[in-house]
Design a protein around this motif. Structure first.
Motif, PDB file in Angstrom:
ATOM      1  N   GLN A  89      44.421  35.629  27.314  1.00 54.56           N
ATOM      2  CA  GLN A  89      43.947  34.498  26.513  1.00 54.56           C
ATOM      3  C   GLN A  89      44.035  34.854  25.024  1.00 54.56           C
ATOM      4  N   LYS A 145      35.626  20.376  25.792  1.00 53.55           N
ATOM      5  CA  LYS A 145      34.805  21.044  26.822  1.00 53.55           C
ATOM      6  C   LYS A 145      33.337  20.974  26.442  1.00 53.55           C
ATOM      7  N   THR A 204      43.599  37.057  31.924  1.00 55.04           N
ATOM      8  CA  THR A 204      45.005  36.662  31.870  1.00 55.04           C
ATOM      9  C   THR A 204      45.214  35.222  32.327  1.00 55.04           C
ATOM     10  N   LEU A 222      51.514  35.841  41.731  1.00 54.98           N
ATOM     11  CA  LEU A 222      51.927  34.866  40.719  1.00 54.98           C
ATOM     12  C   LEU A 222      52.520  35.637  39.537  1.00 54.98           C
ATOM     13  N   ALA A 270      44.283  41.552  37.761  1.00 52.65           N
ATOM     14  CA  ALA A 270      44.929  41.426  36.448  1.00 52.65           C
ATOM     15  C   ALA A 270      43.942  41.960  35.408  1.00 52.65           C
ATOM     16  N   GLY A 271      43.221  41.078  34.720  1.00 56.14           N
ATOM     17  CA  GLY A 271      42.237  41.540  33.737  1.00 56.14           C
ATOM     18  C   GLY A 271      40.932  41.990  34.379  1.00 56.14           C
ATOM     19  N   GLY A 272      40.719  41.569  35.598  1.00 61.94           N
ATOM     20  CA  GLY A 272      39.506  41.969  36.322  1.00 61.94           C
ATOM     21  C   GLY A 272      38.245  41.230  35.910  1.00 61.94           C
ATOM     22  N   HIS A 273      38.342  40.263  34.999  1.00 62.74           N
ATOM     23  CA  HIS A 273      37.110  39.662  34.480  1.00 62.74           C
ATOM     24  C   HIS A 273      36.584  38.500  35.315  1.00 62.74           C
ATOM     25  N   SER A 274      37.255  38.174  36.396  1.00 60.86           N
ATOM     26  CA  SER A 274      36.636  37.363  37.442  1.00 60.86           C
ATOM     27  C   SER A 274      36.385  38.241  38.668  1.00 60.86           C
ATOM     28  N   LEU A 275      37.349  39.116  38.967  1.00 58.04           N
ATOM     29  CA  LEU A 275      37.271  39.909  40.202  1.00 58.04           C
ATOM     30  C   LEU A 275      36.199  40.999  40.136  1.00 58.04           C
ATOM     31  N   TYR A 326      30.978  28.469  31.411  1.00 57.23           N
ATOM     32  CA  TYR A 326      31.946  27.590  32.071  1.00 57.23           C
ATOM     33  C   TYR A 326      31.573  26.138  31.756  1.00 57.23           C
ATOM     34  N   ASN A 342      37.219  27.557  36.142  1.00 53.92           N
ATOM     35  CA  ASN A 342      38.266  28.065  35.246  1.00 53.92           C
ATOM     36  C   ASN A 342      38.922  26.920  34.488  1.00 53.92           C
ATOM     37  N   ASP A 343      39.228  27.168  33.221  1.00 56.94           N
ATOM     38  CA  ASP A 343      39.750  26.094  32.376  1.00 56.94           C
ATOM     39  C   ASP A 343      41.260  25.892  32.484  1.00 56.94           C
ATOM     40  N   ASN A 350      43.579  33.574  35.672  1.00 62.50           N
ATOM     41  CA  ASN A 350      42.803  32.352  35.492  1.00 62.50           C
ATOM     42  C   ASN A 350      43.299  31.229  36.406  1.00 62.50           C
ATOM     43  N   ARG A 385      44.239  43.423  47.446  1.00 68.66           N
ATOM     44  CA  ARG A 385      44.228  42.328  46.479  1.00 68.66           C
ATOM     45  C   ARG A 385      44.709  42.838  45.140  1.00 68.66           C
ATOM     46  N   VAL A 386      45.403  41.963  44.400  1.00 68.96           N
ATOM     47  CA  VAL A 386      45.828  42.361  43.060  1.00 68.96           C
ATOM     48  C   VAL A 386      44.703  42.095  42.065  1.00 68.96           C
TER      49      VAL A 386
HETATM   50  C1  LIG Z   1      31.265  36.244  30.630  1.00 65.57           C
HETATM   51  C2  LIG Z   1      32.472  35.532  31.142  1.00 65.57           C
HETATM   52  C3  LIG Z   1      32.704  34.219  30.777  1.00 65.57           C
HETATM   53  C4  LIG Z   1      33.821  33.537  31.233  1.00 65.57           C
HETATM   54  N1  LIG Z   1      34.013  32.233  30.842  1.00 65.57           N
HETATM   55  C5  LIG Z   1      35.118  31.586  31.263  1.00 65.57           C
HETATM   56  C6  LIG Z   1      35.376  30.246  30.851  1.00 65.57           C
HETATM   57  O1  LIG Z   1      34.610  29.646  30.101  1.00 65.57           O
HETATM   58  N2  LIG Z   1      36.496  29.641  31.317  1.00 65.57           N
HETATM   59  C7  LIG Z   1      37.373  30.271  32.140  1.00 65.57           C
HETATM   60  O2  LIG Z   1      38.370  29.684  32.508  1.00 65.57           O
HETATM   61  N3  LIG Z   1      37.156  31.534  32.541  1.00 65.57           N
HETATM   62  C8  LIG Z   1      36.067  32.202  32.114  1.00 65.57           C
HETATM   63  N4  LIG Z   1      35.862  33.486  32.525  1.00 65.57           N
HETATM   64  C9  LIG Z   1      36.839  34.098  33.429  1.00 65.57           C
HETATM   65  C10 LIG Z   1      37.909  34.830  32.677  1.00 65.57           C
HETATM   66  O3  LIG Z   1      38.686  33.940  31.909  1.00 65.57           O
HETATM   67  C11 LIG Z   1      38.770  35.593  33.687  1.00 65.57           C
HETATM   68  O4  LIG Z   1      39.283  36.672  33.025  1.00 65.57           O
HETATM   69  C12 LIG Z   1      39.862  34.814  34.346  1.00 65.57           C
HETATM   70  O5  LIG Z   1      39.354  33.739  35.066  1.00 65.57           O
HETATM   71  C13 LIG Z   1      40.604  35.647  35.378  1.00 65.57           C
HETATM   72  O6  LIG Z   1      41.566  36.366  34.774  1.00 65.57           O
HETATM   73  P1  LIG Z   1      41.711  37.902  35.057  1.00 65.57           P
HETATM   74  O7  LIG Z   1      43.011  38.312  34.489  1.00 65.57           O
HETATM   75  O8  LIG Z   1      40.510  38.607  34.557  1.00 65.57           O
HETATM   76  O9  LIG Z   1      41.803  37.948  36.660  1.00 65.57           O
HETATM   77  P2  LIG Z   1      41.200  38.917  37.747  1.00 65.57           P
HETATM   78  O10 LIG Z   1      39.731  38.956  37.651  1.00 65.57           O
HETATM   79  O11 LIG Z   1      41.922  40.203  37.704  1.00 65.57           O
HETATM   80  O12 LIG Z   1      41.629  38.140  39.062  1.00 65.57           O
HETATM   81  C14 LIG Z   1      41.014  36.921  39.470  1.00 65.57           C
HETATM   82  C15 LIG Z   1      41.573  36.514  40.834  1.00 65.57           C
HETATM   83  O13 LIG Z   1      42.945  36.148  40.721  1.00 65.57           O
HETATM   84  C16 LIG Z   1      43.767  37.002  41.495  1.00 65.57           C
HETATM   85  N5  LIG Z   1      44.933  37.291  40.666  1.00 65.57           N
HETATM   86  C17 LIG Z   1      44.935  37.785  39.413  1.00 65.57           C
HETATM   87  N6  LIG Z   1      46.184  37.870  38.939  1.00 65.57           N
HETATM   88  C18 LIG Z   1      47.002  37.421  39.914  1.00 65.57           C
HETATM   89  C19 LIG Z   1      48.414  37.257  40.022  1.00 65.57           C
HETATM   90  N7  LIG Z   1      49.238  37.574  39.024  1.00 65.57           N
HETATM   91  N8  LIG Z   1      48.905  36.781  41.205  1.00 65.57           N
HETATM   92  C20 LIG Z   1      48.068  36.466  42.220  1.00 65.57           C
HETATM   93  N9  LIG Z   1      46.733  36.583  42.167  1.00 65.57           N
HETATM   94  C21 LIG Z   1      46.201  37.047  41.021  1.00 65.57           C
HETATM   95  C22 LIG Z   1      42.936  38.220  41.824  1.00 65.57           C
HETATM   96  O14 LIG Z   1      43.309  38.793  43.052  1.00 65.57           O
HETATM   97  C23 LIG Z   1      41.536  37.635  41.880  1.00 65.57           C
HETATM   98  O15 LIG Z   1      41.317  37.047  43.118  1.00 65.57           O
HETATM   99  C24 LIG Z   1      34.748  34.185  32.094  1.00 65.57           C
HETATM  100  C25 LIG Z   1      34.514  35.512  32.467  1.00 65.57           C
HETATM  101  C26 LIG Z   1      33.390  36.188  32.007  1.00 65.57           C
HETATM  102  C27 LIG Z   1      33.186  37.605  32.435  1.00 65.57           C
END
Ligand SMILES: Cc1cc2nc3c(=O)[nH]c(=O)nc-3n(C[C@H](O)[C@H](O)[C@H](O)COP(=O)(O)OP(=O)(O)OC[C@H]3O[C@@H](n4cnc5c(N)ncnc54)[C@H](O)[C@@H]3O)c2cc1C
Lengths: 164, 284
Positions: free
Chosen positions: B78, B183, B111, B167, B32-37, B191, B123-124, B115, B29-30
């Motif tokens: 973001q 929101k 990212t 993506l 990005a920012g890791g803040h969901s994964l 969320y 996710n927004d 998102n 799995r890829v």
């Molecule tokens: C405390 C907290 C509060 C938050 N509140 C909110 C909120 O209010 N609203 C909101 O929208 N989000 C919120 N988030 C989520 C945050 O915005 C995440 O960072 C975002 O949802 C995912 O982005 P990421 O880059 O961290 O993705 P990752 O965590 O790296 O990836 C998320 C998923 O997407 C996949 N992925 C990532 N990049 C790609 C790509 N380029 N192509 C294909 N697949 C991909 C990954 O494999 C994984 O499954 C919150 C997170 C935290 C920790």
């Protein structure tokens, strides 16, 4: 268990090299491997901000980063911001304005605040509350935290003006 | 909290990413920012034996503002969105929405690509992108394709992106008229209980077009064509807004959870949409 890898990170200006599993969370690398115990573990779920450090110019919750992601990066923790003999204006302001009670959240608060003031040297109270929203104080001493940051901003701006 | 062990990769180009995905299939799995994964991996709700970090992959961090469209690389954060003045003047709804996501630390890491790809109904950006009629560019072993945001979401965590596709960018037709991202959340960093994205065009006091999408009120974002249509041709008066809210309520399907029972969520959805329409119209 996956194999240990070789990593190199710079923390507070010092290069650190070590072997670790990629899954190790950066907060554990800092605290347990490198004995840099300023950043704290509060919630460990990306919410409280006690583990905040600065990585390549970004405020990051180090409980939500694998050490592998941090390989090659430049990290600053509270230890790199100022010490007992050379307090940063923010540290001094927190002391003067009672910006801490139990002190557990303070390293994360101040580390985040350094970045906030770098991006916005003249914040309003509202800017501070919004910009510090990723850091939670369980003593709920927010009023004095905001005051401390306002005071530090004024002090830093005055020092900058005097230097010019 | 210790996630399960994994092999870590940090390829420098997309070819490297795709070859690891191809070799390990579902086990890769890829990130990005890791803040969901990462939170999911810490809870061991996600098991990723082969983790591909996208941070060094070239060509995914740009923001290009053209005449007819805006292209945002998948790795744009973001924080980058909030910080980018030309983007904020071309599509102010993006900054307004990004400021309501999470907290400052999370916004430095989270990212656009992560998102919208994540597929979490909370996710927004998915609803926002549906409102803006964006398209997502994905690349895989068979090349590149564009998927409209309005066709992308199938169910929670199920999207039209294949596992071996990445993506790379989001393309948004240049938004027109007034905008609002509204929101309701329990606290900062939470969320949405309900969120509404509205983009609306005012032609001499009459609504010429309106686009409306809702967040966290179904297992996917909801683009409500009917809600937008209820405003078109009206002066966006009380009756028109009531009709739009009623149409939207017919399209959403919220479930009861820790943010409240169904009746409450529908109530909040109506309040939020009305506020969003009013604000968007006042700016149109
Ligand atoms: C405390 C907290 C509060 C938050 N509140 C909110 C909120 O209010 N609203 C909101 O929208 N989000 C919120 N988030 C989520 C945050 O915005 C995440 O960072 C975002 O949802 C995912 O982005 P990421 O880059 O961290 O993705 P990752 O965590 O790296 O990836 C998320 C998923 O997407 C996949 N992925 C990532 N990049 C790609 C790509 N380029 N192509 C294909 N697949 C991909 C990954 O494999 C994984 O499954 C919150 C997170 C935290 C920790």
């Amino acid at each position: 268990m996956s194999k240990k890898q070789h990593y190199k990170i710079t923390v507070n200006g010092k290069e650190e090299e070590f072997l670790a599993e990629p899954r190790e969370l950066l907060i554990y690398t800092l605290r347990e491997r490198l004995n840099i115990t300023g950043p704290h573990i509060g919630c460990e779920t990306s919410h409280c901000g006690a583990c905040t450090v600065t990585i390549d110019g970004k405020s990051v919750k180090s409980c939500t980063m694998f050490v592998a992601q941090a390989d090659g990066k430049d990290i600053t923790t509270i230890e790199g911001i100022g010490g007992p003999d050379d307090l940063h204006p923010l540290q001094n302001a927190f002391k003067e304005h009672h910006g801490l009670q139990c002190g557990y959240c303070t390293p994360g608060m101040i580390t985040r605040a350094t970045k906030l003031l770098e991006e916005n040297p003249n914040p309003t109270e509202e800017d501070i509350r919004f910009g510090m929203a990723g850091n939670i104080c369980r003593c709920t001493g927010y009023q004095n935290i905001v005051k401390s940051i306002m005071a530090a901003a004024a002090e830093m701006n005055a020092a900058k003006e005097a230097a010019e | 909290m210790i996630p399960a062990a994994f092999e870590y990769y940090r390829p420098k180009d997309m070819a490297g990413v795709l070859s690891i995905l191809e070799e390990h299939g579902d086990d890769a799995r890829v990130m990005a920012g890791g803040h969901s994964l990462i939170p999911m991996m810490k809870l061991r709700m996600a098991d990723v034996p082969h983790l591909i970090d996208l941070q060094d992959v070239e060509g995914m961090s740009g923001i290009e503002i053209g005449v007819e469209a805006i292209r945002i690389g998948a790795m744009v954060t973001q924080h980058d969105i909030i910080d980018h003045e030309p983007l904020a003047s071309a599509a102010p709804i993006l900054r307004e929405a990004a400021l309501q996501i999470a907290d400052p630390q999370v916004r430095y890491m989270g990212t656009v690509g992560g998102n919208v790809a994540n597929g979490d109904p909370g996710n927004d950006m998915p609803g926002l992108m549906q409102c803006l009629d964006a398209a997502f560019t994905v690349v895989g072993p068979d090349g590149e394709r564009d998927i409209p945001a309005r066709d992308f979401y199938e169910a929670a965590y199920m999207t039209a992106r294949e596992d071996e596709e990445v993506l790379t960018a989001v393309t948004i037709p240049m938004p027109k008229g007034g905008y609002a991202y509204e929101k309701q959340k329990r606290k900062i960093g939470d969320y949405a209980t309900a969120a509404a994205a509205v983009q609306i065009v005012n032609d001499g006091g009459t609504c010429a077009s309106a686009s409306i999408a809702m967040t966290n009120l179904s297992d996917t974002p909801i683009y409500s064509e009917a809600a937008g249509a209820a405003l078109v041709g009206t002066s966006v008066d009380d009756a028109a807004m009531n009709a739009a809210v009623a149409a939207m309520l017919g399209d959403i399907d919220p479930t009861e959870d820790n943010r409240g029972p169904i009746a409450f969520k529908k109530h909040v959805a109506g309040v939020i949409l009305r506020r969003a329409i009013e604000r968007a119209w006042s700016r149109a």
